[in-house]
Design a protein around this motif. Structure first.
Motif, PDB file in Angstrom:
ATOM      1  N   LYS A  56       0.825  -1.215   0.000  1.00  0.00           N
ATOM      2  CA  LYS A  56       0.000   0.000   0.000  1.00  0.00           C
ATOM      3  C   LYS A  56       0.859   1.265   0.000  1.00  0.00           C
ATOM      4  O   LYS A  56       0.548   2.217  -0.719  1.00  0.00           O
ATOM      5  CB  LYS A  56      -0.951   0.004   1.196  1.00  0.00           C
ATOM      6  N   PHE A  57       1.916   1.270   0.803  1.00  0.00           N
ATOM      7  CA  PHE A  57       2.767   2.457   0.837  1.00  0.00           C
ATOM      8  C   PHE A  57       3.449   2.646  -0.513  1.00  0.00           C
ATOM      9  O   PHE A  57       3.602   3.776  -0.983  1.00  0.00           O
ATOM     10  CB  PHE A  57       3.799   2.400   1.960  1.00  0.00           C
ATOM     11  N   SER A  58       3.832   1.549  -1.153  1.00  0.00           N
ATOM     12  CA  SER A  58       4.434   1.646  -2.488  1.00  0.00           C
ATOM     13  C   SER A  58       3.454   2.243  -3.484  1.00  0.00           C
ATOM     14  O   SER A  58       3.803   3.150  -4.252  1.00  0.00           O
ATOM     15  CB  SER A  58       4.886   0.268  -2.971  1.00  0.00           C
ATOM     16  N   LEU A  59       2.214   1.732  -3.486  1.00  0.00           N
ATOM     17  CA  LEU A  59       1.195   2.291  -4.379  1.00  0.00           C
ATOM     18  C   LEU A  59       0.899   3.751  -4.030  1.00  0.00           C
ATOM     19  O   LEU A  59       0.737   4.597  -4.919  1.00  0.00           O
ATOM     20  CB  LEU A  59      -0.093   1.468  -4.299  1.00  0.00           C
ATOM     21  N   TYR A  60       0.814   4.041  -2.736  1.00  0.00           N
ATOM     22  CA  TYR A  60       0.563   5.401  -2.273  1.00  0.00           C
ATOM     23  C   TYR A  60       1.666   6.337  -2.776  1.00  0.00           C
ATOM     24  O   TYR A  60       1.397   7.451  -3.222  1.00  0.00           O
ATOM     25  CB  TYR A  60       0.507   5.406  -0.745  1.00  0.00           C
ATOM     26  N   THR A  61       2.890   5.852  -2.726  1.00  0.00           N
ATOM     27  CA  THR A  61       4.027   6.642  -3.181  1.00  0.00           C
ATOM     28  C   THR A  61       3.977   6.859  -4.689  1.00  0.00           C
ATOM     29  O   THR A  61       4.255   7.961  -5.179  1.00  0.00           O
ATOM     30  CB  THR A  61       5.349   5.965  -2.762  1.00  0.00           C
ATOM     31  N   VAL A  62       3.615   5.819  -5.440  1.00  0.00           N
ATOM     32  CA  VAL A  62       3.491   5.961  -6.895  1.00  0.00           C
ATOM     33  C   VAL A  62       2.417   7.000  -7.230  1.00  0.00           C
ATOM     34  O   VAL A  62       2.628   7.874  -8.072  1.00  0.00           O
ATOM     35  CB  VAL A  62       3.182   4.607  -7.566  1.00  0.00           C
ATOM     36  N   PHE A  86      -7.157   3.186  -6.220  1.00  0.00           N
ATOM     37  CA  PHE A  86      -6.100   2.215  -6.480  1.00  0.00           C
ATOM     38  C   PHE A  86      -5.334   1.712  -5.249  1.00  0.00           C
ATOM     39  O   PHE A  86      -4.717   0.657  -5.322  1.00  0.00           O
ATOM     40  CB  PHE A  86      -5.084   2.794  -7.471  1.00  0.00           C
ATOM     41  N   VAL A  87      -5.330   2.439  -4.153  1.00  0.00           N
ATOM     42  CA  VAL A  87      -4.489   2.064  -3.012  1.00  0.00           C
ATOM     43  C   VAL A  87      -5.294   1.414  -1.897  1.00  0.00           C
ATOM     44  O   VAL A  87      -5.025   0.278  -1.499  1.00  0.00           O
ATOM     45  CB  VAL A  87      -3.714   3.285  -2.454  1.00  0.00           C
ATOM     46  N   PHE A  88      -6.252   2.123  -1.370  1.00  0.00           N
ATOM     47  CA  PHE A  88      -7.011   1.642  -0.212  1.00  0.00           C
ATOM     48  C   PHE A  88      -8.292   0.982  -0.697  1.00  0.00           C
ATOM     49  O   PHE A  88      -9.384   1.520  -0.562  1.00  0.00           O
ATOM     50  CB  PHE A  88      -7.287   2.799   0.745  1.00  0.00           C
ATOM     51  N   THR A  89      -8.152  -0.208  -1.238  1.00  0.00           N
ATOM     52  CA  THR A  89      -9.256  -0.890  -1.879  1.00  0.00           C
ATOM     53  C   THR A  89      -9.851  -2.018  -1.026  1.00  0.00           C
ATOM     54  O   THR A  89     -10.828  -2.622  -1.424  1.00  0.00           O
ATOM     55  CB  THR A  89      -8.808  -1.482  -3.235  1.00  0.00           C
ATOM     56  N   ASP A  90      -9.239  -2.301   0.131  1.00  0.00           N
ATOM     57  CA  ASP A  90      -9.739  -3.384   0.979  1.00  0.00           C
ATOM     58  C   ASP A  90     -11.159  -3.117   1.443  1.00  0.00           C
ATOM     59  O   ASP A  90     -12.006  -3.991   1.499  1.00  0.00           O
ATOM     60  CB  ASP A  90      -8.866  -3.585   2.221  1.00  0.00           C
ATOM     61  N   ARG A  91     -11.393  -1.862   1.822  1.00  0.00           N
ATOM     62  CA  ARG A  91     -12.693  -1.478   2.361  1.00  0.00           C
ATOM     63  C   ARG A  91     -13.039  -0.118   1.787  1.00  0.00           C
ATOM     64  O   ARG A  91     -12.391   0.869   2.105  1.00  0.00           O
ATOM     65  CB  ARG A  91     -12.598  -1.403   3.886  1.00  0.00           C
ATOM     66  N   ARG A  92     -13.989  -0.074   0.927  1.00  0.00           N
ATOM     67  CA  ARG A  92     -14.395   1.180   0.294  1.00  0.00           C
ATOM     68  C   ARG A  92     -15.033   2.121   1.300  1.00  0.00           C
ATOM     69  O   ARG A  92     -15.700   1.678   2.230  1.00  0.00           O
ATOM     70  CB  ARG A  92     -15.389   0.927  -0.848  1.00  0.00           C
TER      71      ARG A  92
END
Length: 140
Positions: A75-81, A129-135
């Motif tokens: 998640k942090f990697s996606l958040y950073t991207v 794209f990042v926090f998709t576990d729980r909308r």
């Protein structure tokens, strides 16, 4: 969470991250004001702002309940991207203001404007794209 609460929290967290970013920049620019020091200040400020914003967003905006180092690293990697995409808006605006006026107050105004636009774009990217576990429940 209501739309009003979401906006107030997100704005407060953006302000906190922005202030930390600018404080780091000011501290570094006390050492020198050449192009190299400017680049170091912008880069270090961005890293600090990113880390603070991620921690606050993860917990209080997106209510992320994921656990485990692998999950958080992903998640942090996606958040950073996603941050990389919007950082271009921030850096471009801040740098343009510096090049045009060459004063710290105008550079900081450019940073605030660039970060404001960037954060609006980033929220939507992170939500999708990042926090998709729980909308999020409520406003999209």
């Amino acid at each position: 969470m209501t739309l009003r609460t979401l906006i107030l929290r997100y704005a407060a967290f953006a302000v906190a991250a922005t202030l930390a970013n600018l404080a780091v920049q000011r501290a570094i620019l006390q050492v020198g004001e050449t192009a190299v020091w400017f680049a170091a200040a912008v880069g270090a400020g961005t890293i600090v702002g990113l880390a603070i914003k991620y921690m606050l967003d993860r917990r209080w905006i997106f209510h992320d309940v994921g656990t485990g180092a692998r999950n958080h690293a992903r998640k942090f990697s996606l958040y950073t991207v996603m941050g990389g995409v919007t950082t271009a808006i921030f850096w471009g605006t801040e740098t343009a203001f510096w090049l045009i006026w060459q004063t710290d107050p105008m550079r900081e105004l450019g940073a605030v404007l660039g970060l404001s636009v960037g954060y609006a774009v980033k929220y939507n990217l992170d939500r999708r794209f990042v926090f998709t576990d729980r909308r999020l429940e409520g406003p999209a």
